[in-house]
Write a protein that holds these residues in place. Structure first.
Motif, PDB file in Angstrom:
ATOM      1  N   ASP A  54       0.833  -1.208   0.000  1.00  0.00           N
ATOM      2  CA  ASP A  54       0.000   0.000   0.000  1.00  0.00           C
ATOM      3  C   ASP A  54       0.867   1.257   0.000  1.00  0.00           C
ATOM      4  N   LYS A  55       1.929   1.261   0.795  1.00  0.00           N
ATOM      5  CA  LYS A  55       2.826   2.426   0.876  1.00  0.00           C
ATOM      6  C   LYS A  55       3.522   2.670  -0.453  1.00  0.00           C
ATOM      7  N   LEU A  56       3.997   1.593  -1.076  1.00  0.00           N
ATOM      8  CA  LEU A  56       4.737   1.723  -2.333  1.00  0.00           C
ATOM      9  C   LEU A  56       3.813   1.930  -3.535  1.00  0.00           C
ATOM     10  N   GLY A  57       2.579   1.453  -3.421  1.00  0.00           N
ATOM     11  CA  GLY A  57       1.657   1.515  -4.548  1.00  0.00           C
ATOM     12  C   GLY A  57       1.948   0.471  -5.611  1.00  0.00           C
ATOM     13  N   THR A  58       2.769  -0.495  -5.264  1.00  0.00           N
ATOM     14  CA  THR A  58       3.121  -1.564  -6.191  1.00  0.00           C
ATOM     15  C   THR A  58       3.677  -2.741  -5.395  1.00  0.00           C
ATOM     16  N   GLY A  59       3.657  -3.930  -6.003  1.00  0.00           N
ATOM     17  CA  GLY A  59       4.262  -5.086  -5.362  1.00  0.00           C
ATOM     18  C   GLY A  59       3.295  -6.228  -5.180  1.00  0.00           C
ATOM     19  N   THR A  60       3.822  -7.336  -4.683  1.00  0.00           N
ATOM     20  CA  THR A  60       3.050  -8.541  -4.423  1.00  0.00           C
ATOM     21  C   THR A  60       2.901  -8.717  -2.918  1.00  0.00           C
ATOM     22  N   VAL A  61       1.666  -8.858  -2.469  1.00  0.00           N
ATOM     23  CA  VAL A  61       1.397  -9.003  -1.038  1.00  0.00           C
ATOM     24  C   VAL A  61       1.714 -10.424  -0.585  1.00  0.00           C
ATOM     25  N   VAL A  62       2.429 -10.521   0.545  1.00  0.00           N
ATOM     26  CA  VAL A  62       2.716 -11.817   1.158  1.00  0.00           C
ATOM     27  C   VAL A  62       2.112 -11.844   2.555  1.00  0.00           C
ATOM     28  N   LYS A  63       1.768 -13.061   2.994  1.00  0.00           N
ATOM     29  CA  LYS A  63       1.183 -13.247   4.321  1.00  0.00           C
ATOM     30  C   LYS A  63       1.910 -14.372   5.033  1.00  0.00           C
ATOM     31  N   SER A  64       1.975 -14.262   6.343  1.00  0.00           N
ATOM     32  CA  SER A  64       2.606 -15.290   7.143  1.00  0.00           C
ATOM     33  C   SER A  64       1.945 -16.639   6.902  1.00  0.00           C
ATOM     34  N   GLY A  65       2.765 -17.657   6.786  1.00  0.00           N
ATOM     35  CA  GLY A  65       2.266 -19.002   6.535  1.00  0.00           C
ATOM     36  C   GLY A  65       2.316 -19.400   5.079  1.00  0.00           C
ATOM     37  N   GLU A  66       2.515 -18.426   4.199  1.00  0.00           N
ATOM     38  CA  GLU A  66       2.605 -18.711   2.771  1.00  0.00           C
ATOM     39  C   GLU A  66       4.022 -19.111   2.391  1.00  0.00           C
ATOM     40  N   THR A  67       4.122 -19.803   1.277  1.00  0.00           N
ATOM     41  CA  THR A  67       5.407 -20.017   0.614  1.00  0.00           C
ATOM     42  C   THR A  67       5.301 -19.370  -0.756  1.00  0.00           C
ATOM     43  N   VAL A  68       6.237 -18.479  -1.057  1.00  0.00           N
ATOM     44  CA  VAL A  68       6.213 -17.770  -2.331  1.00  0.00           C
ATOM     45  C   VAL A  68       7.452 -18.137  -3.138  1.00  0.00           C
ATOM     46  N   ASN A  69       7.325 -18.028  -4.440  1.00  0.00           N
ATOM     47  CA  ASN A  69       8.443 -18.310  -5.337  1.00  0.00           C
ATOM     48  C   ASN A  69       8.959 -16.986  -5.884  1.00  0.00           C
ATOM     49  N   VAL A  70      10.201 -16.683  -5.579  1.00  0.00           N
ATOM     50  CA  VAL A  70      10.832 -15.455  -6.052  1.00  0.00           C
ATOM     51  C   VAL A  70      12.105 -15.850  -6.794  1.00  0.00           C
ATOM     52  N   LEU A  71      12.151 -15.576  -8.082  1.00  0.00           N
ATOM     53  CA  LEU A  71      13.303 -15.931  -8.915  1.00  0.00           C
ATOM     54  C   LEU A  71      13.636 -17.420  -8.823  1.00  0.00           C
ATOM     55  N   GLY A  72      12.605 -18.235  -8.734  1.00  0.00           N
ATOM     56  CA  GLY A  72      12.812 -19.670  -8.651  1.00  0.00           C
ATOM     57  C   GLY A  72      13.189 -20.165  -7.277  1.00  0.00           C
ATOM     58  N   GLN A  73      13.246 -19.265  -6.296  1.00  0.00           N
ATOM     59  CA  GLN A  73      13.617 -19.620  -4.931  1.00  0.00           C
ATOM     60  C   GLN A  73      12.360 -19.718  -4.074  1.00  0.00           C
ATOM     61  N   GLU A  74      12.173 -20.866  -3.399  1.00  0.00           N
ATOM     62  CA  GLU A  74      11.036 -21.037  -2.499  1.00  0.00           C
ATOM     63  C   GLU A  74      11.332 -20.314  -1.188  1.00  0.00           C
ATOM     64  N   ILE A  75      10.425 -19.415  -0.798  1.00  0.00           N
ATOM     65  CA  ILE A  75      10.625 -18.595   0.393  1.00  0.00           C
ATOM     66  C   ILE A  75       9.414 -18.746   1.303  1.00  0.00           C
ATOM     67  N   GLN A  76       9.682 -19.122   2.551  1.00  0.00           N
ATOM     68  CA  GLN A  76       8.612 -19.250   3.534  1.00  0.00           C
ATOM     69  C   GLN A  76       8.431 -17.907   4.229  1.00  0.00           C
ATOM     70  N   VAL A  77       7.186 -17.437   4.271  1.00  0.00           N
ATOM     71  CA  VAL A  77       6.859 -16.172   4.933  1.00  0.00           C
ATOM     72  C   VAL A  77       6.418 -16.492   6.360  1.00  0.00           C
ATOM     73  N   VAL A  78       7.061 -15.874   7.327  1.00  0.00           N
ATOM     74  CA  VAL A  78       6.807 -16.171   8.743  1.00  0.00           C
ATOM     75  C   VAL A  78       6.603 -14.857   9.500  1.00  0.00           C
ATOM     76  N   GLY A  79       6.248 -14.956  10.768  1.00  0.00           N
ATOM     77  CA  GLY A  79       6.086 -13.757  11.581  1.00  0.00           C
ATOM     78  C   GLY A  79       4.680 -13.219  11.547  1.00  0.00           C
ATOM     79  N   GLU A  80       4.512 -12.066  12.195  1.00  0.00           N
ATOM     80  CA  GLU A  80       3.169 -11.494  12.312  1.00  0.00           C
ATOM     81  C   GLU A  80       3.170  -9.997  12.568  1.00  0.00           C
ATOM     82  N   ILE A  81       3.879  -9.567  13.630  1.00  0.00           N
ATOM     83  CA  ILE A  81       3.768  -8.174  14.043  1.00  0.00           C
ATOM     84  C   ILE A  81       5.089  -7.703  14.661  1.00  0.00           C
ATOM     85  N   HIS A  82       5.378  -6.429  14.478  1.00  0.00           N
ATOM     86  CA  HIS A  82       6.593  -5.797  15.005  1.00  0.00           C
ATOM     87  C   HIS A  82       6.645  -5.922  16.520  1.00  0.00           C
TER      88      HIS A  82
END
Length: 198
Positions: free
Chosen positions: A69-97
């Motif tokens: 939202d701040k950048l006005g561009t990008g792909t949203v990720v959520k904790s618990g997801e696994t996303v593929n970035v440049l062919g690399q599997e990345i686990q999204v973890v965490g929740e709050i600062h």
């Protein structure tokens, strides 16, 4: 994979598929976005998310909803997801600062777990199987006791201090000695701009 620390929480992970920069913020002198292929952002604080530099790079960005939202561009990720970035599997973890002060809001924070490397952003994320821990050591929300206990619980093979641009060279040395004396597993300072095999 090779890891390069550029200051504060800005880290580059380089794999055969490309270079991913995590948390290019405004306390990093040169986040090397000109050499990167993708950007991951943990949360909206400017020392992790330099809006001007990120947008100027034109690179694809992944981050939590507040960052997109701040950048006005990008792909949203959520904790618990696994996303593929440049062919690399990345686990999204965490929740709050982590809490800075009860009077200050706590933005959403995600960490990224990539091939055994954990970048937690600004949160003490509990996770098994971490080989390389990027450990925030100096900021308004970090208390040394909690940081040390968290890192000892993670028990990584290599623990690299990050989030310490507010410290002088003497201050970094003091913190390093404290965490080594507390036997944080694999605690090792990495010089900025030096590639480390992870």
């Amino acid at each position: 994979m090779k890891l390069t620390l550029f200051g504060q929480s800005t880290v580059q992970l380089a794999a055969p598929q490309g270079r991913i920069v995590i948390d290019p913020g405004n306390l990093t002198d040169n986040p090397r976005l000109d050499d990167a292929d993708a950007i991951l952002v943990t949360h909206i604080h400017p020392d992790h998310c330099d809006e001007e530099a990120i947008l100027a790079s034109g690179l694809p960005v992944w981050g939590p909803q507040s960052v997109v939202d701040k950048l006005g561009t990008g792909t949203v990720v959520k904790s618990g997801e696994t996303v593929n970035v440049l062919g690399q599997e990345i686990q999204v973890v965490g929740e709050i600062h982590e809490v800075i002060h009860p009077d200050l809001p706590r933005p959403e924070n995600v960490g990224y777990f990539i091939d055994g490397v954990l970048h937690p952003g600004d949160e003490f994320i509990e996770l098994d199987g971490v080989r390389v821990l990027l450990m925030p050591i100096a900021c308004p929300w970090v208390k040394g006791e909690y940081a040390a206990d968290w890192a000892r619980g993670i028990n990584a093979e290599l623990t690299i201090p990050i989030h310490d641009e507010v410290l002088s060279a003497k201050g970094k040395n003091l913190y390093d000695n404290v965490y080594k004396n507390l036997q944080v597993p694999g605690y090792q300072r990495v010089d900025h701009g030096v590639e480390v095999d992870v």
